[in-house]
Design a protein around this motif. Structure first.
Motif, mmCIF file in Angstrom:
data_model
loop_
_atom_site.group_PDB
_atom_site.id
_atom_site.type_symbol
_atom_site.label_atom_id
_atom_site.label_comp_id
_atom_site.label_asym_id
_atom_site.label_seq_id
_atom_site.Cartn_x
_atom_site.Cartn_y
_atom_site.Cartn_z
ATOM 1 N N CYS A 87 -16.315 11.460 5.257
ATOM 2 C CA CYS A 87 -15.342 10.822 4.348
ATOM 3 C C CYS A 87 -15.448 11.522 2.998
ATOM 4 C CB CYS A 87 -15.654 9.332 4.220
ATOM 5 S SG CYS A 87 -14.454 8.430 3.214
ATOM 6 N N THR A 129 -11.258 -0.064 0.235
ATOM 7 C CA THR A 129 -10.874 -1.483 0.240
ATOM 8 C C THR A 129 -11.442 -2.278 -0.934
ATOM 9 O OG1 THR A 129 -10.638 -1.483 2.618
ATOM 10 C CG2 THR A 129 -10.898 -3.627 1.596
ATOM 11 N N ASN A 177 0.818 -1.228 0.000
ATOM 12 C CA ASN A 177 0.000 0.000 0.000
ATOM 13 C C ASN A 177 0.854 1.283 0.000
ATOM 14 O OD1 ASN A 177 -2.641 0.694 -0.512
ATOM 15 N ND2 ASN A 177 -3.085 1.180 1.610
ATOM 16 N N SER A 213 -6.139 8.048 8.148
ATOM 17 C CA SER A 213 -7.342 7.551 7.494
ATOM 18 C C SER A 213 -6.918 6.564 6.426
ATOM 19 C CB SER A 213 -8.106 8.729 6.908
ATOM 20 O OG SER A 213 -9.220 8.275 6.192
ATOM 21 N N HIS A 214 -7.759 6.359 5.415
ATOM 22 C CA HIS A 214 -7.403 5.448 4.322
ATOM 23 C C HIS A 214 -6.169 5.961 3.584
ATOM 24 C CE1 HIS A 214 -11.998 5.344 4.548
ATOM 25 N NE2 HIS A 214 -11.542 4.302 5.208
ATOM 26 N N ASN A 223 -14.795 4.585 0.962
ATOM 27 C CA ASN A 223 -13.735 3.755 1.537
ATOM 28 C C ASN A 223 -13.109 2.893 0.425
ATOM 29 O OD1 ASN A 223 -15.501 4.720 3.494
ATOM 30 N ND2 ASN A 223 -14.942 3.123 4.927
ATOM 31 N N THR A 241 -5.189 10.692 1.675
ATOM 32 C CA THR A 241 -5.946 9.955 2.696
ATOM 33 C C THR A 241 -7.423 10.198 2.346
ATOM 34 O OG1 THR A 241 -5.790 11.856 4.179
ATOM 35 C CG2 THR A 241 -4.144 10.133 4.450
#
Ligand code: SF4
Length: 359
Positions: A235, A349, A117, A303-304, A347, A150
């Protein structure tokens, strides 16, 4: 099937209706009935800490055991890649790694796919610099490590006279999707979501009013009202900014002797404008259903993670092509969220997983 609406969802959905905003049940990778050898969710909440019964999807106990059972996959846990090796033709040829005991091994490979990542993947490519690739592997564009994203975040938590019991729910039972689109009349570019989210008590005590009244009566009174709360996590799309990046530290090394990554990230002015819009809309929504107090939570420190090995049509603009294959070395792939060119409002993923499956 969808999960049954929780009381937290119902409070928000009613508020959304009253302010003319759209609220949808969330699509969750959590079983509502027994499936795939895993049980149905017991709606005990706090899924962010992991699901003890396995109702929530996780590669840890879904895909990885299945992949191992085929005999084609072997996991070597606690290993650390030291460098990716290449041959005289500039093709990658293997990976030098240290195992859990610190012993070094060279794993030869016809293809290497990095999946560490947004921080570890560019770090690995930069740490693999050689005479042939002095700026790191796959880095002829200079884009390895650049455009770290992020998400624009923040939180909004409301207190009510009557209990909500927000924790009796899966962790994100629904999403206010009204502000997902790009509508510059809101005073910011790109979009955001309001994700209905119950934070655990330790999170709540850490994030409610830090630096303001982060201690004392006001915070204690709010925490005593934990079962009377409803709230959102904001988000939103975070702009890709080249100077937000991952670089190698010039002197600091980790236990393997590898330069540690330096993570540089600052807010874009758009983040501040988007966050302020989200705070105002959240307050309006919660007050429409009777909240007597609404507290803005600052952006979380993390965050992400997305970007840093971005996908591009042309080699000059990015690191990988549409298949995650590096422009410079055709047997080197990037298989994670560092391929993202923008962060979107969602998000990441499932998009990461979809890209990997497609690859
Ligand atoms: S609420 Fe979350 S943690 Fe609890 S069983 Fe359901 S998925 Fe698992």
């Amino acid at each position: 099937p969808f999960h049954k609406p929780s009381s937290h969802y119902k409070v928000v959905a009613e508020g959304a209706k009253r302010v003319g905003a759209q609220c949808e049940k969330a699509h969750l990778a959590i079983n509502t009935e027994a499936r795939d050898g895993r049980p149905a969710c017991q709606v005990a909440g706090f899924c962010m800490q992991g699901c003890r019964i396995g109702a929530k999807w996780s590669t840890m106990y879904t895909e990885i055991p299945k992949a191992e059972a085929t005999g084609n996959v072997e996991v070597r846990p606690e290993s650390m890649v030291l460098r990716i090796e290449h041959d005289a033709n500039g093709k990658v040829s293997g990976v030098l790694y240290a195992d859990g005991n610190g012993n070094q091994h060279l794993q030869k490979a016809r293809v290497v796919a990095v999946a560490g990542n947004s921080i570890e993947s560019p770090r690995m490519l930069l740490n693999s610099a050689s005479n042939m690739f002095p700026n790191g592997l796959a880095n002829s564009s200079g884009q390895v490590g650049q455009n770290y994203m992020t998400h624009t975040t923040g939180g909004s938590y409301a207190e009510f006279e009557k209990p909500v019991h927000m924790y009796k729910s899966t962790v994100v039972p629904g999403i206010v999707t009204e502000y997902q689109n790009n509508d510059p009349t809101r005073g910011h570019l790109a979009g955001y979501e309001l994700e209905i989210l119950h934070l655990g008590l330790p999170f709540m005590s850490a994030f409610m009013n830090p630096g303001k009244s982060g201690w004392g009566r006001e915070l204690a009174a709010s925490l005593e009202n934990y079962d009377h709360m409803a709230g959102f996590w904001i988000c939103g799309e975070d702009m890709a900014v080249e100077s937000n990046n991952i670089t190698l530290h010039p002197t600091e090394k980790d236990q393997y002797g590898l330069p540690v990554p330096v993570v540089y990230k600052t807010d874009h002015i758009n983040d501040t404008r988007m966050r302020n819009h989200a705070y105002a809309r959240s307050k309006e929504l919660f007050e429409s259903v009777g909240a007597y107090k609404v507290t803005d939570l600052p952006p979380y420190p993390a965050s992400h993670n997305m970007g840093t090995n971005r996908m591009s049509e042309h080699a000059r603009d990015g690191v990988v092509n549409r298949w995650g294959q590096s422009h410079d070395i055709d047997n080197l792939f990037v298989s994670d969220g560092s391929q993202f060119t923008s962060s979107g409002t969602e998000n990441p993923t499932l998009t990461i997983v979809a890209l990997a499956i497609r690859q």
